[in-house]
Scaffold this motif. Structure first.
Motif, short mmCIF file in Angstrom:
data_model
loop_
_atom_site.label_atom_id
_atom_site.label_comp_id
_atom_site.label_asym_id
_atom_site.label_seq_id
_atom_site.Cartn_x
_atom_site.Cartn_y
_atom_site.Cartn_z
N ASP A 147 0.95 -1.11 -0.06
CA ASP A 147 0.13 0.06 -0.08
C ASP A 147 0.86 1.13 -0.07
N GLU A 148 1.96 1.32 0.62
CA GLU A 148 2.81 2.27 0.90
C GLU A 148 3.69 2.73 -0.46
N ALA A 149 3.92 1.72 -1.09
CA ALA A 149 4.55 1.63 -2.61
C ALA A 149 3.70 2.76 -3.33
N HIS A 150 2.36 2.89 -3.27
CA HIS A 150 1.76 3.79 -4.04
C HIS A 150 2.09 5.26 -3.74
N GLY A 151 2.60 5.62 -2.43
CA GLY A 151 2.71 6.60 -1.83
C GLY A 151 4.40 7.01 -2.06
N THR A 152 5.10 6.38 -2.44
CA THR A 152 6.57 6.60 -2.87
C THR A 152 7.30 6.48 -4.30
N HIS A 153 6.16 5.89 -4.92
CA HIS A 153 6.65 5.56 -6.47
C HIS A 153 5.52 6.21 -7.17
N PRO A 154 5.85 6.91 -8.34
CA PRO A 154 4.87 7.60 -9.35
C PRO A 154 4.50 6.39 -10.45
N PHE A 155 5.11 5.50 -10.35
CA PHE A 155 4.25 4.38 -11.33
C PHE A 155 4.57 3.14 -10.56
N LEU A 156 3.55 1.99 -10.70
CA LEU A 156 3.64 0.86 -10.22
C LEU A 156 3.24 -0.22 -11.26
N TRP A 157 3.78 -1.39 -11.28
CA TRP A 157 3.68 -2.59 -12.02
C TRP A 157 3.11 -3.56 -11.23
N ARG A 158 1.80 -4.22 -11.81
CA ARG A 158 1.11 -5.41 -10.99
C ARG A 158 0.63 -5.96 -12.38
N ASP A 159 1.07 -7.39 -12.44
CA ASP A 159 0.32 -8.14 -13.31
C ASP A 159 0.58 -7.65 -14.81
N GLY A 160 1.92 -7.38 -14.97
CA GLY A 160 2.30 -6.77 -16.15
C GLY A 160 1.69 -5.56 -16.79
N GLU A 161 0.99 -4.99 -15.87
CA GLU A 161 0.28 -3.70 -16.34
C GLU A 161 1.06 -2.57 -15.57
N LEU A 162 1.54 -1.30 -16.32
CA LEU A 162 1.84 0.11 -15.41
C LEU A 162 0.88 0.88 -15.24
#
Length: 310
Positions: A147-162
């Motif tokens: 959950d905190e990764a959303h607050g520290t990374h402008p972009f996020l990969w999950r299940d092959g989707e950016l």
């Protein structure tokens, strides 16, 4: 990964070794096809997985063990800075894959890792064409970490989707010094000091660390780090301060409190240049200690040093 004209900081959420390789190996393949520089900083088992997946081509990639580089999270940014500066003028993308958060990190370390991830956005804000991806094993880590990764990374990969994350919910690097510190458990030793009593700081830390079972070499490191911070308090923190020391499970902790105010969130994370007039004390503390926590507001700064007994 296509060339970017600005720093890109991406989280990769994965579950287990197979998903780790599936998410990262294609990035490395593509970078090698374009002859682009890559530094991968993960643990040794994951380095072995990637070497196996890439076969002989793995020799074209630079690897480093994150358990060594990032044992203290504050040491990671200087390594990325050195890598980026080494390739200054490169016209393609500079790639980094780094995993500073792993299962087994203590709750205190996870807080400082979160600060590290936020500070990356400040440290490399002006660096073009640097893409840094941070894998997170959601199967092994607390749900709060993802959950905190959303607050520290402008972009996020999950299940092959950016996906782009919500900028309004992002942790402001300028506010990392505002997070509260946990209370000291158990008995605390305390000493008020000024410029005439720094020897008392060294003696108290040495006696405390020895009584807690710290070996000679780490004991000397802790004494030196505390002495540097106390001297900083005398020079820059109002001429005096307070030393507090205690034991937290397997960790010896020393804390220096003064009336100064630190405004640079990256203090202690930039390698000092010969011409620099200050900033060496906190840099040295980060090199000597397993963890350094800094909290500062107008009229009060707290720097907490951690040294593991084992």
């Amino acid at each position: 990964m296509a060339r970017s004209d600005r720093f890109r900081h991406e989280a990769i959420l994965y579950a287990g070794p197979d998903e780790f390789v599936a998410a990262t190996a294609p990035v490395l393949h593509a970078a090698m096809e374009r002859d682009e520089p890559v530094l991968v900083v993960v643990d040794q088992p994951k380095i072995a997985l990637l070497r196996s997946a890439l076969d002989s081509r793995a020799d074209r990639i630079r690897f480093a063990d994150m358990r060594m580089v990032g044992h203290n999270p504050a040491r990671i940014i200087p390594e990325w800075r050195a890598f980026v500066d080494e390739h200054a003028g490169w016209r393609g993308t500079i790639h980094g894959i780094g995993e500073p958060i792993w299962s087994g990190r203590t709750p205190t370390e996870l807080v400082e890792c979160r600060h590290h991830e936020a500070l990356l956005n400040l440290a490399f804000a002006d660096d073009v064409s640097f893409c840094l991806q941070c894998p997170l094993d959601v199967a092994a880590l607390p749900a709060t970490v993802a959950d905190e990764a959303h607050g520290t990374h402008p972009f996020l990969w999950r299940d092959g989707e950016l996906r782009a994350t919500n900028a309004h919910g992002r942790l402001d690097p300028a506010r990392v010094f505002e997070d509260p510190l946990t209370d000291a458990p158990g008995q605390v030793k305390e000493l008020e000091f000024d410029g005439r009593s720094l020897v008392g700081v060294r003696r108290l830390v040495a006696r405390h660390a020895a009584a807690a079972g710290l070996d000679d070499a780490p004991l000397r490191d802790l004494v030196l780090a505390a002495d540097e911070l106390a001297a900083n308090s005398v020079r820059h923190g109002g001429g005096s301060g307070t030393l507090r020391a205690w034991v937290d499970h397997d960790t010896v902790v020393c804390e220096v409190i003064d009336r100064g105010h630190i405004v640079d969130p990256l203090v202690g994370r930039r390698r000092p240049r010969p011409t620099d007039m200050g900033g060496r004390g906190l840099w040295m503390a980060n090199q000597l200690c397993d963890l350094v926590q800094i909290r500062s507001m107008p009229g009060k700064t707290v720097v907490r040093l951690h040294k593991h007994r084992t």
